[in-house]
Write a protein that holds these residues in place. Sequence first.
Motif, PDB file in Angstrom:
ATOM      1  N   ALA A 260      50.426   1.529  55.439  1.00  0.00           N
ATOM      2  CA  ALA A 260      49.549   2.656  55.133  1.00  0.00           C
ATOM      3  C   ALA A 260      48.098   2.205  55.092  1.00  0.00           C
ATOM      4  O   ALA A 260      47.766   1.188  54.482  1.00  0.00           O
ATOM      5  CB  ALA A 260      49.948   3.268  53.792  1.00  0.00           C
ATOM      6  N   GLY A 261      47.241   2.946  55.778  1.00  0.00           N
ATOM      7  CA  GLY A 261      45.816   2.649  55.759  1.00  0.00           C
ATOM      8  C   GLY A 261      45.396   1.473  56.609  1.00  0.00           C
ATOM      9  O   GLY A 261      44.251   1.025  56.532  1.00  0.00           O
ATOM     10  N   ALA A 262      46.298   0.952  57.436  1.00  0.00           N
ATOM     11  CA  ALA A 262      45.964  -0.207  58.273  1.00  0.00           C
ATOM     12  C   ALA A 262      44.907   0.157  59.302  1.00  0.00           C
ATOM     13  O   ALA A 262      44.810   1.306  59.757  1.00  0.00           O
ATOM     14  CB  ALA A 262      47.218  -0.723  58.974  1.00  0.00           C
ATOM     15  N   ALA A 263      44.105  -0.822  59.678  1.00  0.00           N
ATOM     16  CA  ALA A 263      43.080  -0.623  60.698  1.00  0.00           C
ATOM     17  C   ALA A 263      43.740  -0.352  62.042  1.00  0.00           C
ATOM     18  O   ALA A 263      44.877  -0.751  62.298  1.00  0.00           O
ATOM     19  CB  ALA A 263      42.191  -1.869  60.783  1.00  0.00           C
ATOM     20  N   GLU A 264      42.980   0.330  62.925  1.00  0.00           N
ATOM     21  CA  GLU A 264      43.530   0.704  64.231  1.00  0.00           C
ATOM     22  C   GLU A 264      43.934  -0.521  65.047  1.00  0.00           C
ATOM     23  O   GLU A 264      44.911  -0.475  65.801  1.00  0.00           O
ATOM     24  CB  GLU A 264      42.510   1.545  65.007  1.00  0.00           C
ATOM     25  N   GLY A 265      43.213  -1.633  64.890  1.00  0.00           N
ATOM     26  CA  GLY A 265      43.537  -2.836  65.650  1.00  0.00           C
ATOM     27  C   GLY A 265      44.934  -3.349  65.333  1.00  0.00           C
ATOM     28  O   GLY A 265      45.699  -3.708  66.233  1.00  0.00           O
ATOM     29  N   LEU A 266      45.261  -3.378  64.038  1.00  0.00           N
ATOM     30  CA  LEU A 266      46.590  -3.833  63.636  1.00  0.00           C
ATOM     31  C   LEU A 266      47.655  -2.836  64.077  1.00  0.00           C
ATOM     32  O   LEU A 266      48.723  -3.226  64.574  1.00  0.00           O
ATOM     33  CB  LEU A 266      46.651  -4.021  62.120  1.00  0.00           C
ATOM     34  N   LYS A 267      47.385  -1.550  63.915  1.00  0.00           N
ATOM     35  CA  LYS A 267      48.357  -0.543  64.339  1.00  0.00           C
ATOM     36  C   LYS A 267      48.672  -0.680  65.822  1.00  0.00           C
ATOM     37  O   LYS A 267      49.838  -0.637  66.233  1.00  0.00           O
ATOM     38  CB  LYS A 267      47.820   0.863  64.045  1.00  0.00           C
ATOM     39  N   GLU A 268      47.620  -0.837  66.622  1.00  0.00           N
ATOM     40  CA  GLU A 268      47.818  -0.956  68.067  1.00  0.00           C
ATOM     41  C   GLU A 268      48.601  -2.220  68.415  1.00  0.00           C
ATOM     42  O   GLU A 268      49.472  -2.210  69.284  1.00  0.00           O
ATOM     43  CB  GLU A 268      46.457  -0.950  68.774  1.00  0.00           C
ATOM     44  N   LEU A 269      48.306  -3.317  67.720  1.00  0.00           N
ATOM     45  CA  LEU A 269      49.011  -4.571  67.978  1.00  0.00           C
ATOM     46  C   LEU A 269      50.495  -4.435  67.647  1.00  0.00           C
ATOM     47  O   LEU A 269      51.362  -4.890  68.401  1.00  0.00           O
ATOM     48  CB  LEU A 269      48.387  -5.706  67.159  1.00  0.00           C
ATOM     49  N   LEU A 270      50.799  -3.787  66.520  1.00  0.00           N
ATOM     50  CA  LEU A 270      52.201  -3.605  66.134  1.00  0.00           C
ATOM     51  C   LEU A 270      52.929  -2.655  67.090  1.00  0.00           C
ATOM     52  O   LEU A 270      54.109  -2.849  67.381  1.00  0.00           O
ATOM     53  CB  LEU A 270      52.295  -3.075  64.703  1.00  0.00           C
ATOM     54  N   ASP A 309      47.184 -13.475  62.084  1.00  0.00           N
ATOM     55  CA  ASP A 309      45.766 -13.298  61.702  1.00  0.00           C
ATOM     56  C   ASP A 309      45.483 -11.842  61.345  1.00  0.00           C
ATOM     57  O   ASP A 309      44.809 -11.554  60.336  1.00  0.00           O
ATOM     58  CB  ASP A 309      44.849 -13.731  62.847  1.00  0.00           C
ATOM     59  N   TYR A 310      45.966 -10.907  62.163  1.00  0.00           N
ATOM     60  CA  TYR A 310      45.750  -9.484  61.895  1.00  0.00           C
ATOM     61  C   TYR A 310      46.427  -9.069  60.587  1.00  0.00           C
ATOM     62  O   TYR A 310      45.856  -8.319  59.782  1.00  0.00           O
ATOM     63  CB  TYR A 310      46.291  -8.635  63.050  1.00  0.00           C
ATOM     64  N   LEU A 311      47.649  -9.527  60.358  1.00  0.00           N
ATOM     65  CA  LEU A 311      48.359  -9.175  59.126  1.00  0.00           C
ATOM     66  C   LEU A 311      47.666  -9.774  57.903  1.00  0.00           C
ATOM     67  O   LEU A 311      47.574  -9.127  56.852  1.00  0.00           O
ATOM     68  CB  LEU A 311      49.809  -9.673  59.202  1.00  0.00           C
ATOM     69  N   ARG A 312      47.159 -10.972  58.046  1.00  0.00           N
ATOM     70  CA  ARG A 312      46.460 -11.649  56.940  1.00  0.00           C
ATOM     71  C   ARG A 312      45.157 -10.913  56.618  1.00  0.00           C
ATOM     72  O   ARG A 312      44.834 -10.681  55.442  1.00  0.00           O
ATOM     73  CB  ARG A 312      46.193 -13.101  57.333  1.00  0.00           C
ATOM     74  N   ASP A 313      44.400 -10.549  57.641  1.00  0.00           N
ATOM     75  CA  ASP A 313      43.145  -9.812  57.434  1.00  0.00           C
ATOM     76  C   ASP A 313      43.411  -8.470  56.759  1.00  0.00           C
ATOM     77  O   ASP A 313      42.684  -8.058  55.834  1.00  0.00           O
ATOM     78  CB  ASP A 313      42.441  -9.552  58.768  1.00  0.00           C
ATOM     79  N   ASP A 314      44.466  -7.781  57.188  1.00  0.00           N
ATOM     80  CA  ASP A 314      44.829  -6.502  56.580  1.00  0.00           C
ATOM     81  C   ASP A 314      45.178  -6.689  55.100  1.00  0.00           C
ATOM     82  O   ASP A 314      44.763  -5.891  54.255  1.00  0.00           O
ATOM     83  CB  ASP A 314      46.013  -5.897  57.332  1.00  0.00           C
ATOM     84  N   HIS A 315      45.931  -7.731  54.818  1.00  0.00           N
ATOM     85  CA  HIS A 315      46.354  -8.008  53.439  1.00  0.00           C
ATOM     86  C   HIS A 315      45.143  -8.278  52.543  1.00  0.00           C
ATOM     87  O   HIS A 315      45.059  -7.759  51.413  1.00  0.00           O
ATOM     88  CB  HIS A 315      47.289  -9.211  53.438  1.00  0.00           C
ATOM     89  N   GLU A 316      44.203  -9.066  53.053  1.00  0.00           N
ATOM     90  CA  GLU A 316      43.013  -9.412  52.259  1.00  0.00           C
ATOM     91  C   GLU A 316      42.108  -8.193  52.101  1.00  0.00           C
ATOM     92  O   GLU A 316      41.563  -7.965  51.022  1.00  0.00           O
ATOM     93  CB  GLU A 316      42.246 -10.540  52.945  1.00  0.00           C
ATOM     94  N   THR A 317      41.962  -7.401  53.158  1.00  0.00           N
ATOM     95  CA  THR A 317      41.047  -6.243  53.119  1.00  0.00           C
ATOM     96  C   THR A 317      41.525  -5.165  52.151  1.00  0.00           C
ATOM     97  O   THR A 317      40.715  -4.536  51.466  1.00  0.00           O
ATOM     98  CB  THR A 317      40.925  -5.624  54.531  1.00  0.00           C
ATOM     99  N   MET A 318      42.832  -4.976  52.092  1.00  0.00           N
ATOM    100  CA  MET A 318      43.376  -3.867  51.307  1.00  0.00           C
ATOM    101  C   MET A 318      43.746  -4.270  49.879  1.00  0.00           C
ATOM    102  O   MET A 318      44.342  -3.476  49.154  1.00  0.00           O
ATOM    103  CB  MET A 318      44.616  -3.303  52.015  1.00  0.00           C
ATOM    104  N   ARG A 319      43.428  -5.473  49.466  1.00  0.00           N
ATOM    105  CA  ARG A 319      43.749  -5.895  48.091  1.00  0.00           C
ATOM    106  C   ARG A 319      42.969  -5.087  47.080  1.00  0.00           C
ATOM    107  O   ARG A 319      41.810  -4.800  47.259  1.00  0.00           O
ATOM    108  CB  ARG A 319      43.404  -7.386  47.915  1.00  0.00           C
TER     109      ARG A 319
END
Length: 319
Positions: A260-270, A309-319
């Motif tokens: 939920a709330g993930a950036a478009e870059g991560l969504k597209e990659l997944l 890297d994308y998953l890690r950035d998402d995790h850190e950004t949404m903390r």
Amino acid sequence: MTETLHRDERVPDAMAGQRLDQAAAEIFADFSRERLKAWIKQGALTLDGSQARPKDKVYGGERLELHAELEDDTRFEPQAIALDILFEDDEVLVVDKPAGLVVHPAAGNPDGTLLNALLHHCPQLASVPRAGIVHRLDKDTTGLMVVAKTLAAQAALVEQLQARTVSREYDAVVTGVMTAGGTVDAPIGRHPKDRKRQAVTASGKPAVTHYRVVERFRGHTHVRCRLETGRTHQIRVHLAYKRFPLVGDSVYGGRLKLPAGAAEGLKELLRTFPRQALHARKLAFLHPRSGEPVEFRAELPDDLLLLLDYLRDDHETMR
């Protein structure tokens, strides 16, 4: 060129009730069932010193003796396909297989495989069954494979695989957040309705996968798996069975889940990740000639590093 092959094995008690050709295919796993069936009919593969029929039952404890002339396998063409070879000597070679490379020719993939590449790199492998391949990786799984360059090396490696003394460790990225590691001990066999898939089923063969958490993210987990057995699609089936399917697995992955709330870059990659997120990272066995333990490691490929890297950035950004 022909080479004389001689093997002598005992039928394990656990195989009681199986057909002779079925038991032989498990015991002499480096040969196809059809080739073994032909040798049984020719009398080159005997049961307790006598010729038998492929359909005869075994009861456990019998002696299987294989004495045959092995001719060069000319069915497959050598092809100049690049190989990432991490180690090679007179007995074995260890390769880091890329995604997209099929291991063995089959319907739909008659050539352009690892086997074709091995025959080009080392022509002597034409005299070794399956060009020395003793275990496989799925087409889109990356990482380490060991190949035997002689019959003796192949026999030794197959014996180690059957004895479960070959250590195989994998990195995987799964959907869902694991709280802890564990073990999946669940038999795997053909899916009862879809013959192209495997499934956890009571009629399957024993399968054991150990796993532990490397890193957790908001909706995914980086997992390290160790195989005790080597069933087809084992890690993919076992983790999906635990409701943690591999990212990018089009066969066992189920419905796509996005954090939920993930950036478009991560969504597209997944959404577009082109393969199951699985990499054979470590391989250890006893060298067939020296008997000394050897170990090899393969770094994560770029696509998995990018995903982490994308998953890690998402995790850190949404903390």
